[in-house]
Scaffold this motif. Structure first.
Motif: not given
Length: 605
Positions: A181-183, A236, A260
């Motif tokens: 996932h990607y912040t 997210k 992440t």
């Protein structure tokens, strides 16, 4: 050597100082040295990641005693995200309520601007259709964009990036495939977010070939949209406006979610791991407690295997608004920075771009888990796209964001007095009207009594925002009986979090679900049986993590200690599951709490 000064010499020096517009005070113990009696004040606005280092340098500069004839000034440093500073320099009356008054005040009086990258200066020239500075830009430091994540994330399959770093295209494909996932940072406000945006488009254009960001043209962007949209779907938390603010939420007691990654400057990884962004840092100390879970820096490579990235070049910009004396002091401070460059070295920066060797007595470079030294390894600098193309990339990036589904929970218990409810209601209505017509929102209210088993109720079902919403149903939806009811904060937040997480798990990949809570942070419903810690434990145990944002409203009926605990409770709920959420104060900053949250959720600054 001590030089003895006669009264005539001192008078001559005083006349010289007055002629320069600079006033000096003689040190009686060292008559050959003088201190500022009436210094020229120079205000410096710095990007957030290097503001503390510059404050250290400013403190040393201001404490100097000088020989007669030297420039005599005092430096004050303010911290403002680069993109926000650019917008305020372009339009000092920028009305977006998500921008704080402190940021507006700092930029309004700035004589020197130190953004993270020259891209912001070029954007300012585009926005104002003129140059805001004269002369050649001077870089004071540099730092490449890297992939940052916990070691366990980088090491696990299918990534295995500790053994074999990916190309930028492979990193983007991992996001598209859901492997990580990607912040994500807002490319309008964050340098890291902007550079990541340029690299995403470049990776889309390169396919599996060599990366060439400078060859991407405006006409190419529509054909790359699907790729970019798929990368965005890995986020997210929406668009985060400031990388340092994100890192502070993960340090020292929290931690970045294990599945992440975030694209940030290499220096920020170094600073995070050394406690420079600790939320509990003591005033006057350059570092606080290191994080419980440090990050590793992954350096994407070219097809030939050489590390490559876009460099943040950290220019020193003396603004045209500065007068002659202010420019003289600003230039003197620039020289002082290079003479004391070890302060920036200690903060994790690489040497400036196109500058000879600079002195650094700092610690040896930190090593990542993969054995790649932070700061010492060679990284090939990729050329930037044209400024007009960059501007269009950012606009398209924001337009391609995933659909938002927002759940809002409003405390209407007896402790939330009429004025606070009115503030909260107006904030919700105004913010919902900033959403796209295809975004969705649902609204709940909550309050508990002895007779209620489910002390929250829905007043707007989940549906498209559609046309501008007047919110009449919301204004008239507070039952009179709630004025005597208790706050069922914990029960409501737990239930709605599960509902939102379940919807996120079952929903489309290109949709982001968010929970926003407006309350005084007090839970006094007898049937609750919960605590902030137990709610956080529930969040962490959930297989699906969703961002939680909170706004604290002080109704003025509790003592200071209970108010403080209410603030702490809402901050804990917004940060404890690892997804960066905002905890805002609804009583401060001219009603900007909800707009700040919506700015992060929607990318609207």
């Amino acid at each position: 050597m001590i030089v003895r000064m006669t009264r005539g010499v001192l008078i001559g020096l005083a006349v010289l100082a007055v002629g320069l517009g600079i006033y000096l005070r003689v040190n009686p113990k060292r008559p050959d040295r003088v201190a500022c009696a009436d210094p020229v004040e120079v205000h410096v606005v710095s990007s957030t990641e290097k503001a503390d280092a510059l404050r250290t340098l400013a403190g040393k500069y201001n404490a100097q005693v000088r020989t007669p004839g030297e420039p005599c000034g005092e430096i004050a440093v303010y911290s403002v995200s680069s993109g926000i500073a650019e917008q305020l320099l372009a339009d000092p009356e920028h009305m977006d309520p998500a921008i704080s008054q402190n940021d507006k005040d700092a930029v309004r009086i700035a004589h020197v601007w130190l953004p993270s990258s020259a891209i912001w200066l070029e954007q300012l020239d585009l926005d104002t259709k003129k140059s805001s500075h004269q002369g050649t830009l001077q870089s004071i430091a540099s730092s490449p964009l890297v992939l940052a994540m916990p070691e366990q994330t980088a090491a696990r399959a299918p990534l295995n990036w500790l053994e074999k770093p990916p190309t930028w295209r492979q990193a983007m494909d991992a996001l598209r495939n859901g492997d990580v996932h990607y912040t994500q940072e807002n490319p309008r406000t964050s340098t890291s977010g902007a550079l990541a945006t340029f690299l995403t488009y470049a990776a889309a254009a390169a396919d599996n070939g060599a990366l060439a960001p400078d060859t991407v043209e405006k006409k190419d962007l529509p054909s790359l949209s699907d790729f970019v949209r798929q990368v965005q779907a890995a986020t997210k938390s929406g668009f985060l406006n400031d990388s340092v603010a994100i890192l502070r939420k993960w340090s020292p007691k929290g931690s970045m979610p294990g599945d992440t990654m975030i694209m940030i400057q290499e220096q920020m990884v170094y600073g995070f791991n050394h406690g420079m962004y600790s939320r509990y840092q003591q005033p006057g100390h350059q570092a606080g407690q290191p994080p419980a879970t440090p990050l590793v820096a992954i350096y994407p490579v070219s097809p030939s295997g050489a590390a490559e990235s876009i460099m943040a070049d950290h220019p020193y910009v003396i603004l045209d608004r500065a007068d002659t004396d202010e420019k003289r002091i600003a230039g003197d401070f620039l020289d002082f920075i290079f003479e004391n460059w070890n302060v920036l070295c200690d903060a994790g920066f690489r040497p400036p771009v196109d500058v000879g060797e600079v002195h650094c007595d700092g610690p040896s470079p930190e090593r990542t888990a993969a054995g790649a030294p932070i700061r010492s390894g060679s990284v090939d600098s990729l050329p930037l796209p044209d400024s007009m193309v960059r501007s269009e990339m950012v606009e398209q990036w924001l337009n391609l964001r995933p659909k938002r589904r927002i759940t809002i929970a409003m405390d209407v218990s007896g402790s939330m007095k009429d004025d606070e409810l009115a503030k909260a209601t107006t904030a919700v209505i105004d913010s919902v009207n900033r959403m796209r017509k295809t975004d969705q929102v649902e609204i709940y209210q909550f309050a508990g009594s002895d007779s209620l088993q489910n002390p929250y109720w829905q007043i707007r079902p989940l549906e498209d925002v559609g046309s501008p919403w007047k919110g009449d149903a919301l204004r008239g939806a507070v039952p009179e009986s709630s004025n005597t009811q208790r706050s069922s904060l914990y029960t409501t937040v737990t239930a709605l979090y599960d509902q939102v997480a379940e919807r996120q798990a079952e929903g489309r990949k290109d949709t982001l679900d968010v929970l926003i809570v407006l309350s005084d942070g007090v839970d006094d419903w007898k049937k609750s049986g919960a605590s902030a810690d137990s709610v956080c434990a529930h969040f962490k145990a959930s297989k699906v993590k969703v961002p939680v944002h909170t706004i604290h409203y002080d109704a003025g009926i509790y003592d200071a200690e209970r108010q403080r605990k209410g603030v702490e409770t809402l901050e804990k709920l917004a940060t404890c599951n690892g997804i960066p959420g905002l905890a805002q104060d609804g009583n401060d900053d001219g009603g900007g709490a909800m707009p700040k949250i919506f700015s992060q959720v929607l990318g609207s600054v």
